[in-house]
Design a protein around this motif. Structure first.
Motif, mmCIF file in Angstrom:
data_model
loop_
_atom_site.group_PDB
_atom_site.id
_atom_site.type_symbol
_atom_site.label_atom_id
_atom_site.label_comp_id
_atom_site.label_asym_id
_atom_site.label_seq_id
_atom_site.Cartn_x
_atom_site.Cartn_y
_atom_site.Cartn_z
ATOM 1 N N ILE A 10 -5.665 4.616 -0.554
ATOM 2 C CA ILE A 10 -6.240 5.725 0.197
ATOM 3 C C ILE A 10 -6.674 6.790 -0.801
ATOM 4 O O ILE A 10 -5.859 7.466 -1.417
ATOM 5 C CB ILE A 10 -5.237 6.321 1.202
ATOM 6 N N GLY A 11 -7.999 6.905 -0.996
ATOM 7 C CA GLY A 11 -8.536 7.889 -1.943
ATOM 8 C C GLY A 11 -9.178 7.234 -3.144
ATOM 9 O O GLY A 11 -8.551 6.401 -3.819
ATOM 10 N N LEU A 33 -10.147 3.038 0.436
ATOM 11 C CA LEU A 33 -10.677 3.769 1.581
ATOM 12 C C LEU A 33 -10.860 5.233 1.192
ATOM 13 O O LEU A 33 -9.887 5.931 0.892
ATOM 14 C CB LEU A 33 -9.731 3.664 2.779
ATOM 15 N N GLU A 34 -12.111 5.671 1.196
ATOM 16 C CA GLU A 34 -12.458 7.038 0.782
ATOM 17 C C GLU A 34 -13.069 7.788 1.958
ATOM 18 O O GLU A 34 -14.017 7.321 2.582
ATOM 19 C CB GLU A 34 -13.435 6.998 -0.397
ATOM 20 N N ALA A 35 -12.519 8.966 2.253
ATOM 21 C CA ALA A 35 -13.007 9.752 3.385
ATOM 22 C C ALA A 35 -14.383 10.349 3.132
ATOM 23 O O ALA A 35 -15.177 10.518 4.063
ATOM 24 C CB ALA A 35 -12.014 10.861 3.715
ATOM 25 N N ASP A 36 -14.682 10.665 1.877
ATOM 26 C CA ASP A 36 -15.959 11.299 1.541
ATOM 27 C C ASP A 36 -17.087 10.266 1.525
ATOM 28 O O ASP A 36 -16.852 9.054 1.574
ATOM 29 C CB ASP A 36 -15.849 11.975 0.175
ATOM 30 N N SER A 37 -18.320 10.761 1.409
ATOM 31 C CA SER A 37 -19.475 9.858 1.388
ATOM 32 C C SER A 37 -19.667 9.188 0.034
ATOM 33 O O SER A 37 -20.370 8.188 -0.068
ATOM 34 C CB SER A 37 -20.740 10.620 1.775
ATOM 35 N N VAL A 38 -19.059 9.750 -0.996
ATOM 36 C CA VAL A 38 -19.124 9.171 -2.344
ATOM 37 C C VAL A 38 -17.745 9.284 -2.972
ATOM 38 O O VAL A 38 -16.968 10.179 -2.631
ATOM 39 C CB VAL A 38 -20.167 9.885 -3.241
ATOM 40 N N PRO A 39 -17.405 8.401 -3.908
ATOM 41 C CA PRO A 39 -16.096 8.494 -4.555
ATOM 42 C C PRO A 39 -16.041 9.598 -5.599
ATOM 43 O O PRO A 39 -17.070 10.043 -6.120
ATOM 44 C CB PRO A 39 -15.940 7.119 -5.210
ATOM 45 N N ALA A 40 -14.834 10.051 -5.885
ATOM 46 C CA ALA A 40 -14.551 10.987 -6.979
ATOM 47 C C ALA A 40 -15.331 12.294 -6.892
ATOM 48 O O ALA A 40 -15.713 12.866 -7.901
ATOM 49 C CB ALA A 40 -14.825 10.309 -8.334
ATOM 50 N N LEU A 166 -14.853 -1.164 -1.861
ATOM 51 C CA LEU A 166 -14.831 0.282 -1.659
ATOM 52 C C LEU A 166 -15.499 0.609 -0.331
ATOM 53 O O LEU A 166 -16.624 0.168 -0.079
ATOM 54 C CB LEU A 166 -15.562 0.990 -2.806
ATOM 55 N N PHE A 167 -14.802 1.378 0.490
ATOM 56 C CA PHE A 167 -15.343 1.818 1.773
ATOM 57 C C PHE A 167 -15.397 3.349 1.780
ATOM 58 O O PHE A 167 -14.341 3.996 1.765
ATOM 59 C CB PHE A 167 -14.467 1.319 2.929
ATOM 60 N N THR A 168 -16.600 3.909 1.761
ATOM 61 C CA THR A 168 -16.745 5.364 1.836
ATOM 62 C C THR A 168 -16.916 5.794 3.296
ATOM 63 O O THR A 168 -17.142 4.962 4.173
ATOM 64 C CB THR A 168 -17.937 5.839 0.996
#
Length: 380
Positions: A10-11, A33-40, A166-168
């Motif tokens: 998660i993140g 699983l990333e809540a934002d539209s792009v990672p980092a 990766l799932f954004t």
């Protein structure tokens, strides 16, 4: 849709990315699983990017030094540079704090990391400052900065090369243990896995609550200010006035500076706190009078969140009483400098049952239950 994996991260910040890569390297089927539209894009991108070995607690020294070693040779493994630049960290130790910093220095030397004790006159050759009230300085020549955004993306690319997905725009809405697996509900469907790694940064406490338990991690806003071009920026190491917590370093032709506001309440407060600029500069000018000539570049200044725990140290490893849940959260501003080593250690925790490359016991959640919080002195 339902997706099944061996581990869910998660993140997709630098810590989550490092853990994902190391788990995929060990042969696990991993989803990030990333809540934002792009990672980092959150704390990783908004970090001041420092890496240092100058901590007082052995576990923090070891995690940071192992990470610096990985960032040094990053290009050999990942094909891109980590952006590591050993500009050094200089801690200006005030009179009255000598004993604590002498003990920290002894710990660092015992662990074999590069660090030196400097008289104020020697330290002034590295950074111009008013030596009034400074007993001595500690200097870490291998300390410096990296490009955390680049590093996170490199870890994710390498993880995906080993089968990770990766799932954004995929926040964890709810999570529950069903038999031998976690079921995580998201807007993109449900995901199941025996193991969940909480690397959600400032959101880690909320993620835990959505899974049905409490984790003492809170978001606290921090400001980073940037000057316009000035000659003093060239070659300026990251210098910390321990007496006030004010820090600065060179960033090209500019000076980056900041100071944590001890009165900032926890919570997801957004935007620059320009009212904190005056107290920050007041502390900075007392030690670095030449800052009076600096012009502030408001557009280049920024804010972000620290993920803070009660003792300002991360919570790592299995969550007691919560089967299959692993913590990689609450770094309190130290995530970038410890991410590489944490990735390895937590992959060992998941696959081998326990971290062994570095002993992480002092940073486990159980410390809060036992009243043995980490007494880290070198907090900026």
């Amino acid at each position: 849709m339902e997706h099944s994996y061996d581990a869910l991260i998660i993140g997709a910040g630098i810590v989550g990315a490092a853990v994902a890569y190391r788990l995929a390297e060990r042969g696990l089927r991993v989803a990030v699983l990333e809540a934002d539209s792009v990672p980092a894009a959150q704390a990783t991108a908004k970090s001041a990017a420092g890496v240092r070995v100058q901590f007082s607690e052995a576990v923090n020294v070891r995690l940071s030094w192992a990470s610096i070693q990985e960032y040094r040779t990053f290009e050999e493994v990942f094909g891109v540079s980590s952006g590591y630049r050993p500009i050094g960290y200089l801690f200006l130790v005030p009179e009255g704090a000598e004993a604590a910093y002498e003990r920290a220095l002894a710990t660092q030397k015992r662990l074999g990391v590069p660090v030196e004790r400097l008289a104020p006159g020697e330290a002034k050759k590295l950074a111009d400052f008013d030596p009034d009230g400074v007993a001595f300085a500690t200097w870490g020549p291998a300390d410096g900065v990296i490009d955390p955004h680049l590093v996170a993306h490199a870890y994710l690319k390498a993880a995906r090369g080993r089968g990770a997905e990766l799932f954004t725009e995929t926040p964890l809405l709810r999570a529950g243990r069903r038999g031998r697996a976690w079921r995580v509900e998201t807007p993109a469907g449900s995901f199941t896995a025996p193991v969940v790694v909480n690397a959600a940064g400032a959101w880690a406490g909320e993620v835990a609550r959505r899974a049905g338990f409490e984790l003492p991690v809170e978001p606290v806003r921090r400001m980073v200010f940037m000057t316009g071009p000035m000659p003093e920026a060239r070659g300026l190491p990251l210098t910390v006035d321990v007496a006030t917590g004010f820090y600065l370093r060179g960033e090209g032709e500019r000076v980056l500076f900041g100071r944590s506001n001890p009165e900032e309440p926890p919570g997801f407060r957004e935007g620059m706190d320009w009212g904190w600029l005056e107290p920050t500069l007041e502390a900075g000018l007392a030690r670095f009078p030449w800052l009076e000539r600096a012009g502030l570049d408001q557009r280049a200044s920024w804010w972000g969140y620290y993920a803070v725990t009660p003792d300002h140290n991360p919570i790592l490893g299995w969550m007691p009483g919560v089967e299959g849940w692993v913590n990689a959260a609450g770094f309190s501003g130290h995530g970038v400098q410890q991410a590489a080593a944490v990735g390895r250690a937590l992959a060992e925790e998941v696959v081998d049952g326990r971290a062994h490359s570095i002993e992480i016991d002092p940073l486990r959640y159980e410390r809060f239950e036992r009243g043995k919080i980490v007494q880290e002195k070198n907090i900026v």
